[in-house]
Design an enzyme around this catalytic site. Structure first.
Site: not given
Ligand code: BES
Ligand code: ZN
Ligand code: ZN
Length: 496
Positions: A264, A276, A350
């Site tokens: 990643k 966030k 992902r």
């Protein structure tokens, strides 16, 4: 670091500091004591006072009055029964703290017969312990006096010439492995204004040239042509273009299927529109640690010329909120036909790994391992000293488990039971990118499994282990370099 190997008597070495590792068992301790005091009778008081007994985690520095050798560092290994290569790494790490405190750049270390380990493994562990514990991320300090302490030359010595010469290869492997780990740390610690998708690719290209692996970088146009839907979607809110980095090392037989590593490469994760919280967000410069591990491993494997074919794949982008960013509810469709509802733009890792897993299949690989700082859930479950792993190949899980034991880079398997798949059901697409709070690390793994398909595949979640809030003996705070030693060890033992 330069290496030297010498079989002359200790007192005649041309260094000013010598390191000895000593067991606590009385017979072994006595034998070593005799060996040392024969060479340096002046330091016998260290033993007669009982100030040093070889106990684990103790050390003592003695001063010697005659000859070149002024300092003798003794480091305890504890009882020989509980001895492992990890004990040597730890002992060597403490010894190196002395070296750095007193700016001793060219010490000698006694290469004893320790436990049942080969000279090569002992030498490798000594060097790993030193190079890993001496790492500092100090690129940005202006005070030159405070520069990183670097070991210039290490001399291994003992009177057994055969033992000494069999240490040579292992010592070099130690340098190659530590080089890979520290490379990963440098990449992980570098701020996002230095390491972003294009500069990450540039560093990979430099390493390819220096160590001997091929690097191909797909730019945004090629990524668009390749229909990498996840990488393009995550990058959509950014002013920095994405890259997809392909590294190919051919050390194995021609035609032998490669092992593929996927990392990643989120060079900064703001969360995107699902923003966030601000506190601690700077840690998210290290959200590319998976890619740092893959690049560091490529470097180490190529440097050591391991006899294996290895491919590294890195999808790289930052995750930014902006007027052009992906929105919760957006649906994207991958090149393999799977459609994904993006319910939370902060579950971006992902999304980009999915493209890389689809790409990995082209190689018909023997094995695929992806590494990612993927979920806060994994960090909460396992903390900072154990990586989560899950996958579809028992054999590959076993290989990683064995390498984890040898390197003491702990892993713990999480189950990919099909019952959890329910959580990834979407009302509008084949799957959704978040599975809710329960089992967050597992549902992330199950998402990836959809894209790994039939490949022999393992996913490693290094969210907790990649970014350390405080230093340990071998690892500074910040990017840990986790995974490089483990993967190198697994690949070095691949045929056996
Ligand atoms: N990069 C983070 C995961 C992370 C968190 C790594 C803390 C290191 C330390 C990842 O992209 C993320 O934000 N994951 C979300 C997923 C959630 C929205 C399902 C998380 O873990 O909160
Ligand atoms: Zn995220
Ligand atoms: Zn992330």
């Amino acid at each position: 670091m330069r290496l030297s190997f010498s079989s002359v008597a200790a007192a005649r070495l041309r260094v000013d500091t010598i390191i000895y590792f000593m067991f606590e068992d009385s017979d072994l301790f006595e034998a070593q004591r005799q060996q040392i005091t024969e060479q340096f009778p002046g330091i016998d008081h260290v033993f007669t006072t009982g100030d040093f007994t070889g106990k684990k985690n103790t050390s003592l520095q003695a001063y010697n009055n005659d000859g070149n050798i002024r300092r003798i560092i003794l480091r305890g290994l504890g009882e020989s029964d509980n001895f492992s290569l990890h004990s040597i790494r730890m002992a060597s790490a403490t010894a190196s703290k002395y070296l750095s405190n007193f700016k001793i750049t060219s010490p000698a270390v006694h290469l004893g017969h320790l436990g049942d380990f080969s000279a090569a493994k002992i030498a490798q562990s000594i060097i790993e312990g030193m190079e890993l514990s001496l790492y500092k991320f100090d690129t940005y300090f202006s005070d030159k006096d405070d520069k990183r302490f670097v070991l210039d030359k290490l001399t291994f010595f003992c009177d057994d010439k055969k033992w000494l010469s069999s240490a040579k290869e292992g010592a070099q492997i130690g340098i190659d492995v530590a080089g890979g780990v520290n490379e990963a740390r440098d990449l992980g610690n570098a701020p996002a204004n230095e390491i972003y998708p294009e500069t990450l690719a540039k560093r990979a290209m430099q390493l390819g040239k220096e160590f001997g692996f091929k690097v191909t970088v797909l730019d945004k146009r090629k990524i668009t042509n390749a229909k990498m839907a996840g990488l393009l979607a995550v990058n959509q809110g950014s002013v920095k273009p994405p890259t997809f980095i392909i590294m190919e090392y051919k050390g194995g037989k021609a035609g032998e299927k490669p092992v593929v590593l996927v990392g990643k490469g989120v060079t900064f994760d703001t969360g995107g529109i699902s923003l966030k919280p601000g506190a601690g967000m700077s840690d998210m410069k290290t959200d590319m640690h998976g890619s740092a591990t893959v690049i560091g491993t490529m470097r180490a494997v190529a440097a050591a010329k391991l006899p294996i074919n290895l491919v590294g794949l890195v999808p790289a982008t930052d995750n930014m909120p902006s007027g052009s960013a992906i929105l919760p509810g957006d649906v994207i469709t991958y090149s393999n036909g799977i459609s994904v509802e993006i319910d939370n733009t902060d579950a971006e890792g992902r999304l980009i790994l999915a493209d890389a897993l689809i790409y990995a299949a082209k190689y018909k690989p023997q094995a695929v391992i992806d590494l990612a700082t993927l979920t806060g859930a994994c960090m909460i479950a396992l903390g900072h000293y154990t990586s989560g792993m899950m996958g579809t190949s028992r054999e590959l899980l076993g290989r990683i488990g064995e390498a984890a034991k040898r390197t003491r880079e702990h892993v713990c398997e999480l189950p990919l039971h099909e019952e959890y798949e329910e959580q990834l059901k979407s009302n509008v697409a084949d799957i959704v990118n978040v599975g809710g709070r329960p089992a967050g690390a597992i549902t992330a793994g199950l998402f990836l499994k959809r894209f790994a398909g039939d490949l022999p595949w393992v996913h490693m979640d290094i969210a907790g282990t990649g970014i350390l809030p405080k230093a340990t003996a071998l690892t500074p705070r910040g990017a840990s370099g986790v995974g490089v030693r483990l993967l190198f060890d697994m690949l070095a033992n691949w045929q056996s």
